[in-house]
Write a protein that holds these residues in place. Structure first.
Motif, PDB file in Angstrom:
ATOM      1  N   TYR A 146      -5.645 -15.719   0.129  1.00  0.00           N
ATOM      2  CA  TYR A 146      -6.105 -17.080  -0.091  1.00  0.00           C
ATOM      3  C   TYR A 146      -6.145 -17.846   1.230  1.00  0.00           C
ATOM      4  N   GLY A 147      -5.253 -17.494   2.149  1.00  0.00           N
ATOM      5  CA  GLY A 147      -5.303 -18.123   3.467  1.00  0.00           C
ATOM      6  C   GLY A 147      -6.635 -17.875   4.154  1.00  0.00           C
ATOM      7  N   GLU A 148      -7.117 -16.652   4.075  1.00  0.00           N
ATOM      8  CA  GLU A 148      -8.403 -16.316   4.690  1.00  0.00           C
ATOM      9  C   GLU A 148      -9.549 -16.999   3.944  1.00  0.00           C
ATOM     10  N   LYS A 149      -9.480 -16.971   2.618  1.00  0.00           N
ATOM     11  CA  LYS A 149     -10.555 -17.592   1.827  1.00  0.00           C
ATOM     12  C   LYS A 149     -10.659 -19.092   2.113  1.00  0.00           C
ATOM     13  N   PHE A 150      -9.507 -19.759   2.258  1.00  0.00           N
ATOM     14  CA  PHE A 150      -9.557 -21.191   2.535  1.00  0.00           C
ATOM     15  C   PHE A 150     -10.043 -21.469   3.962  1.00  0.00           C
ATOM     16  N   HIS A 151      -9.728 -20.589   4.892  1.00  0.00           N
ATOM     17  CA  HIS A 151     -10.285 -20.758   6.236  1.00  0.00           C
ATOM     18  C   HIS A 151     -11.806 -20.618   6.212  1.00  0.00           C
ATOM     19  N   ILE A 152     -12.300 -19.652   5.456  1.00  0.00           N
ATOM     20  CA  ILE A 152     -13.751 -19.485   5.326  1.00  0.00           C
ATOM     21  C   ILE A 152     -14.370 -20.736   4.700  1.00  0.00           C
ATOM     22  N   LEU A 153     -13.725 -21.234   3.646  1.00  0.00           N
ATOM     23  CA  LEU A 153     -14.231 -22.418   2.954  1.00  0.00           C
ATOM     24  C   LEU A 153     -14.253 -23.633   3.878  1.00  0.00           C
ATOM     25  N   PHE A 154     -13.125 -23.942   4.501  1.00  0.00           N
ATOM     26  CA  PHE A 154     -13.034 -25.159   5.297  1.00  0.00           C
ATOM     27  C   PHE A 154     -13.881 -25.070   6.574  1.00  0.00           C
ATOM     28  N   ASN A 155     -14.005 -23.869   7.124  1.00  0.00           N
ATOM     29  CA  ASN A 155     -14.852 -23.721   8.312  1.00  0.00           C
ATOM     30  C   ASN A 155     -16.334 -23.896   8.000  1.00  0.00           C
ATOM     31  N   SER A 156     -16.689 -23.802   6.721  1.00  0.00           N
ATOM     32  CA  SER A 156     -18.092 -23.927   6.330  1.00  0.00           C
ATOM     33  C   SER A 156     -18.482 -25.362   5.958  1.00  0.00           C
ATOM     34  N   VAL A 176      -8.146 -31.790   6.011  1.00  0.00           N
ATOM     35  CA  VAL A 176      -7.695 -30.540   6.633  1.00  0.00           C
ATOM     36  C   VAL A 176      -8.131 -30.573   8.089  1.00  0.00           C
ATOM     37  N   VAL A 177      -7.188 -30.341   9.001  1.00  0.00           N
ATOM     38  CA  VAL A 177      -7.483 -30.399  10.433  1.00  0.00           C
ATOM     39  C   VAL A 177      -7.681 -28.984  10.971  1.00  0.00           C
ATOM     40  N   LEU A 178      -8.804 -28.778  11.635  1.00  0.00           N
ATOM     41  CA  LEU A 178      -9.114 -27.503  12.273  1.00  0.00           C
ATOM     42  C   LEU A 178      -8.992 -27.669  13.782  1.00  0.00           C
ATOM     43  N   ASP A 179      -8.318 -26.717  14.411  1.00  0.00           N
ATOM     44  CA  ASP A 179      -8.143 -26.726  15.865  1.00  0.00           C
ATOM     45  C   ASP A 179      -9.177 -25.784  16.476  1.00  0.00           C
ATOM     46  N   LYS A 180     -10.102 -26.328  17.260  1.00  0.00           N
ATOM     47  CA  LYS A 180     -11.193 -25.536  17.819  1.00  0.00           C
ATOM     48  C   LYS A 180     -10.719 -24.510  18.849  1.00  0.00           C
ATOM     49  N   LYS A 181      -9.504 -24.689  19.373  1.00  0.00           N
ATOM     50  CA  LYS A 181      -9.003 -23.774  20.396  1.00  0.00           C
ATOM     51  C   LYS A 181      -7.952 -22.808  19.857  1.00  0.00           C
ATOM     52  N   GLU A 182      -7.667 -22.912  18.568  1.00  0.00           N
ATOM     53  CA  GLU A 182      -6.789 -21.969  17.882  1.00  0.00           C
ATOM     54  C   GLU A 182      -7.646 -21.154  16.910  1.00  0.00           C
ATOM     55  N   LYS A 183      -7.392 -19.852  16.786  1.00  0.00           N
ATOM     56  CA  LYS A 183      -8.250 -19.017  15.952  1.00  0.00           C
ATOM     57  C   LYS A 183      -7.449 -18.252  14.891  1.00  0.00           C
ATOM     58  N   TYR A 184      -8.076 -18.152  13.738  1.00  0.00           N
ATOM     59  CA  TYR A 184      -7.591 -17.308  12.657  1.00  0.00           C
ATOM     60  C   TYR A 184      -8.765 -16.410  12.275  1.00  0.00           C
ATOM     61  N   ALA A 309       0.128 -18.604  15.085  1.00  0.00           N
ATOM     62  CA  ALA A 309      -0.337 -19.431  16.197  1.00  0.00           C
ATOM     63  C   ALA A 309      -0.483 -18.576  17.450  1.00  0.00           C
ATOM     64  N   SER A 310      -1.350 -19.016  18.345  1.00  0.00           N
ATOM     65  CA  SER A 310      -1.492 -18.325  19.619  1.00  0.00           C
ATOM     66  C   SER A 310      -0.289 -18.643  20.508  1.00  0.00           C
ATOM     67  N   ASP A 311      -0.115 -17.872  21.559  1.00  0.00           N
ATOM     68  CA  ASP A 311       0.994 -18.108  22.483  1.00  0.00           C
ATOM     69  C   ASP A 311       0.862 -19.450  23.198  1.00  0.00           C
ATOM     70  N   LYS A 312      -0.361 -19.974  23.267  1.00  0.00           N
ATOM     71  CA  LYS A 312      -0.597 -21.219  23.987  1.00  0.00           C
ATOM     72  C   LYS A 312      -0.544 -22.451  23.085  1.00  0.00           C
ATOM     73  N   HIS A 327       3.558 -22.952  12.072  1.00  0.00           N
ATOM     74  CA  HIS A 327       2.350 -22.836  12.904  1.00  0.00           C
ATOM     75  C   HIS A 327       1.353 -23.946  12.599  1.00  0.00           C
ATOM     76  N   MET A 328       1.877 -25.066  12.066  1.00  0.00           N
ATOM     77  CA  MET A 328       1.052 -26.231  11.763  1.00  0.00           C
ATOM     78  C   MET A 328       1.828 -27.487  12.149  1.00  0.00           C
ATOM     79  N   TRP A 329       1.106 -28.587  12.248  1.00  0.00           N
ATOM     80  CA  TRP A 329       1.751 -29.876  12.495  1.00  0.00           C
ATOM     81  C   TRP A 329       2.210 -30.464  11.164  1.00  0.00           C
TER      82      TRP A 329
END
Length: 362
Positions: A146-156, A176-184, A309-312, A327-329
């Motif tokens: 469901y984590g992947e499905k919601f990322h697909i949904l919100f990114n669209s 829902v906040v998306l970070d353009k420099k963080e990737k899933y 989360a990424s190392d950065k 891995h979220m605010w």
């Protein structure tokens, strides 16, 4: 009770095959049937006229068919052997059988099996191939978390940023906040999920996250500041932690505030947010629903094993353990009840409806 897949072996010398493309279709059908059988069943067996029933793990191309049944009597005798083998390897009274084969490969024993599915019955080879391809794609979709499905949904969905929050066409909902420099999985990663308490304050709530001097009214903004200070091992962290919205704290600690430090930090927070964050929103009018869907989304995303989360990521330096771990605010809702299937479907419906409304306002 187990689910058993029975698949007929492709026939390299089948009568009537005059073209290579026809043979290739049978070969493709067999491979698809094998993949489908293994994806849905506990055990898979191959049906052959010469060798009888073969376990999938023992099967090699050496078992490929070289002949068909010469007569109905031969088919019936073969069926008795298959039934005996099935009785040895499986429970013919309790197990469920999915047969992916031509009629000759099941017609004389199928009546002795208690639970049977024949999904390819009466289909042409082309139709069988199409059916199996679709089912296999659906199965792959089901494997997504469901984590992947919601990322697909919100990114669209339609996105908003600090320049166009007033374009959000509703005033109650979840953001829902998306970070353009963080990737899933090559998508912009979800880094915050939030809502608002008072009705008709969605846009105001989002805007407040970007206001300088609002650190005690925005967990989001305050915790980005904490991470910046912690990363720099800055002495001001313990002062930044104080809630100056509280009148007692104002009277006790106002003298130790350094507004120059806070102004400089506010500028860094705003810059960080403007560079990285985009928002998607969906309308939820009822406050109780907003709270439940917010916490359910947070918990569902948090418990996705691939959500990292990424190392950065700046949040790794947060002094708040929940922020680091999630891995979220966010720091609340992590172990609340995850979304049910019905709630997931409800969110998808709300997102589609809200996105359509957003498009209509353009």
């Amino acid at each position: 009770m187990k689910k058993i897949a029975l698949i007929s072996c492709d026939n390299k010398k089948k009568t009537g095959f005059n073209f290579v493309k026809d043979i290739d279709k049978e070969s493709q059908l067999f491979k698809l049937s094998m993949n489908y059988g293994k994806s849905i069943a506990d055990e898979t067996f191959i049906l052959t006229t010469r060798y009888g029933l073969i376990k999938e793990k023992d099967y090699t191309t050496l078992y490929n068919e070289t002949s068909e049944f010469k007569s109905e009597m031969e088919n019936k005798l073969w069926a008795l052997e298959i039934l005996e083998q099935l009785n040895n390897f499986t429970n013919i009274h309790e197990d469920e059988y999915v047969i992916l084969a031509n009629q000759n490969y099941y017609k004389n024993y199928v009546k002795f099996l208690n639970k049977v599915e024949l999904p390819l019955k009466n289909m042409s080879v082309d139709d069988k191939i199409s059916y199996l391809k679709k089912e296999l794609n659906d199965n792959e979709e089901d494997k997504k978390s469901y984590g992947e499905k919601f990322h697909i949904l919100f990114n669209s969905m339609k996105r908003y940023n600090f320049n166009n929050f007033d374009d959000i066409p509703f005033t109650n909902g979840i953001y829902v906040v998306l970070d353009k420099k963080e990737k899933y999985k090559n998508m912009d990663r979800i880094v915050r999920i939030g809502t608002h308490d008072d009705d008709n304050k969605l846009i105001i709530r989002i805007k407040n996250h970007y206001k300088k001097g609002f650190k005690d009214s925005s967990f989001f903004r305050k915790n980005i500041g904490k991470s910046i200070l912690s990363y720099n091992d800055h002495y001001y962290l313990h002062i930044w932690n104080i809630n100056f919205n509280d009148k007692d704290n104002q009277s006790k600690f106002n003298e130790i505030r350094d507004m120059e430090v806070e102004d400089a930090l506010d500028e860094k927070i705003s810059q960080y947010m403007k560079e990285r964050f985009e928002f998607v929103c969906f309308e939820v009018n009822d406050l109780k629903d907003r709270y439940r869907l917010e916490e359910g989304l947070i918990s569902t995303i948090y418990h996705d094993k691939d959500f990292l989360a990424s190392d950065k990521w700046l949040g790794k330096y947060s002094p708040v353990s929940e922020v680091r771990d999630s891995h979220m605010w966010v720091a609340k809702g992590l172990d609340k009840k995850q979304l049910t299937l019905e709630e997931c479907r409800k969110i998808v419906t709300l997102c589609i409806k809200s996105n359509e409304e957003a498009e209509s306002y353009q």
